[in-house]
Design a protein around this motif. Structure first.
Motif, mmCIF file in Angstrom:
data_model
loop_
_atom_site.group_PDB
_atom_site.id
_atom_site.type_symbol
_atom_site.label_atom_id
_atom_site.label_comp_id
_atom_site.label_asym_id
_atom_site.label_seq_id
_atom_site.Cartn_x
_atom_site.Cartn_y
_atom_site.Cartn_z
ATOM 1 N N PHE A 111 37.071 32.362 52.566
ATOM 2 C CA PHE A 111 37.876 33.500 52.106
ATOM 3 C C PHE A 111 37.276 34.836 52.546
ATOM 4 O O PHE A 111 38.009 35.780 52.845
ATOM 5 C CB PHE A 111 38.043 33.461 50.581
ATOM 6 N N ASN A 137 42.035 28.129 44.380
ATOM 7 C CA ASN A 137 41.981 28.392 45.815
ATOM 8 C C ASN A 137 43.317 28.858 46.374
ATOM 9 O O ASN A 137 43.362 29.625 47.344
ATOM 10 C CB ASN A 137 41.521 27.135 46.565
ATOM 11 N N LYS A 140 43.343 32.529 45.691
ATOM 12 C CA LYS A 140 42.441 33.215 46.623
ATOM 13 C C LYS A 140 43.050 33.276 48.023
ATOM 14 O O LYS A 140 42.855 34.252 48.750
ATOM 15 C CB LYS A 140 41.095 32.494 46.673
ATOM 16 N N GLU A 143 45.570 36.071 47.996
ATOM 17 C CA GLU A 143 44.911 37.370 47.838
ATOM 18 C C GLU A 143 44.044 37.742 49.037
ATOM 19 O O GLU A 143 43.724 38.922 49.221
ATOM 20 C CB GLU A 143 44.056 37.364 46.569
ATOM 21 N N SER A 144 43.656 36.766 49.842
ATOM 22 C CA SER A 144 42.723 37.018 50.951
ATOM 23 C C SER A 144 43.334 37.833 52.077
ATOM 24 O O SER A 144 42.613 38.436 52.872
ATOM 25 C CB SER A 144 42.217 35.689 51.515
#
Length: 340
Positions: A111, A137, A140, A143-144
């Protein structure tokens, strides 16, 4: 907005004046090389692939990671090396594929890699078997800043899926895809563009229509059918599908098989892209899975020097002279992907 259109616009938004000029330089030098039969090259890559790891949780039969049969060192990409590469190329390169061999999510820094490249305004894509897309995950991932998430899904039922994805669980794949779609909705994000990539082999070709229906029900943006690379194909192989549309091989009059690609003496990939292994070696393309044609090492030299250096130019020249003599080109499938 249509998902494919949105995805295309997302990539176009990464093209500034410097990157646009670089694209023009690369394209023009490629056609100049084809015309003159000389390895004329200018500019920097339009696309690069970086390998997060060679490790994988599955044991797919036609994959070095799955077979645990690499003839090169294996390991995990370190942040220092990743950042070095991105810092060197991002001014000119808009597209990053954060994948080569292995399962990217096994690298604990995955990430951070995505965030770092996205902060440089790069379009970042990855490919996963989706077994690690749990709820946390999945969040994430959204959002990454990841632009494209390719989920390998080679069947719609467990008995079919596990014939190729040995050790895999189809329910985890479906769950992982649903988790990402759910977080996209919760966070009101159009990213990542989610693709089901279906590697068509004989055991699963009867489920081609089913995967399109399931993808639509889940909310996946796109389905891509991909032909399978088979190492031992000349005398036929149990993985080669019956439908020639989904096979990269054709049956000859004598009953043996040959690759469909005519292997003309040029290759766009050698001009516009390259692959970085987890330990910094630079290889020509994704068909060099064992890194048998190392053209440089970014641990010891700058990327600019090796990209325009003698080994790279010699390899481009060899492709222009006789591509059929290069081992990694002999099973190449440029142009054998079907989009739905």
């Amino acid at each position: 907005m249509n998902p494919k259109l949105s995805d295309g616009l997302n990539f176009i938004s990464r093209i500034n004046a410097r990157r646009a000029f670089n694209i023009v330089s690369v394209v023009s030098s490629y056609y100049a090389a084809r015309f003159t039969r000389k390895p004329i090259h200018s500019g920097f890559p339009i696309s690069i692939s970086i390998e997060p790891t060679t490790s994988c949780n599955l044991r797919c039969p036609e994959c070095p990671s799955g077979l645990r049969e690499f003839s090169r060192p294996t390991g995990m990409l370190k942040p220092e090396l990743f950042n070095k590469v991105i810092d060197e190329v991002s001014r000119y390169t808009p597209y990053l594929i954060l994948y080569f061999q292995g399962e990217p999510y096994l690298n604990k820094n995955f990430f951070d890699f995505v965030k770092y490249a996205s902060a440089k305004n790069m379009y970042v894509a990855t490919s996963t078997n989706a077994h690690y897309l749990n709820d946390a995950n999945a969040r994430k991932t959204v959002e990454s800043g990841l632009s494209r998430l390719i989920i390998s899904i080679d069947g719609t039922t467990q008995d079919t899926y596990e014939q190729y994805r040995i050790g895999g669980n189809i329910n985890k794949v479906f769950e992982g895809a649903k988790n990402v779609i759910a977080w996209k909705k919760k966070l009101k994000s159009r990213l990542p563009h989610v693709i089901f990539q279906y590697l068509v082999v004989k055991p699963n070709e009867h489920q081609v229509e089913d995967i399109q229906r399931i993808a639509k029900e889940i909310g996946v943006d796109e389905v891509k059918f991909k032909t399978a690379q088979v190492y031992d194909y000349e005398n036929g192989n149990e993985l080669i599908p019956e439908n020639p549309k989904y096979s990269r091989y054709r049956k000859k009059a004598d009953g043996k098989f040959e690759i469909k690609n005519d292997l003309l003496n040029h290759c766009w990939k050698l001009w516009h892209s390259c692959v970085f292994t987890w330990d910094g070696k630079v290889v020509p393309c994704c068909f060099d899975k064992d890194a048998t044609h190392v053209l440089g090492d970014v641990e010891t030299e700058s990327f600019a020097s090796l990209w325009h250096g003698k080994p790279y130019q010699n390899f481009r020249g060899a492709v222009l002279r006789s591509r059929k003599e290069i081992d990694i080109c002999q099973n190449c499938t440029e142009g054998t992907t079907v989009w739905v």
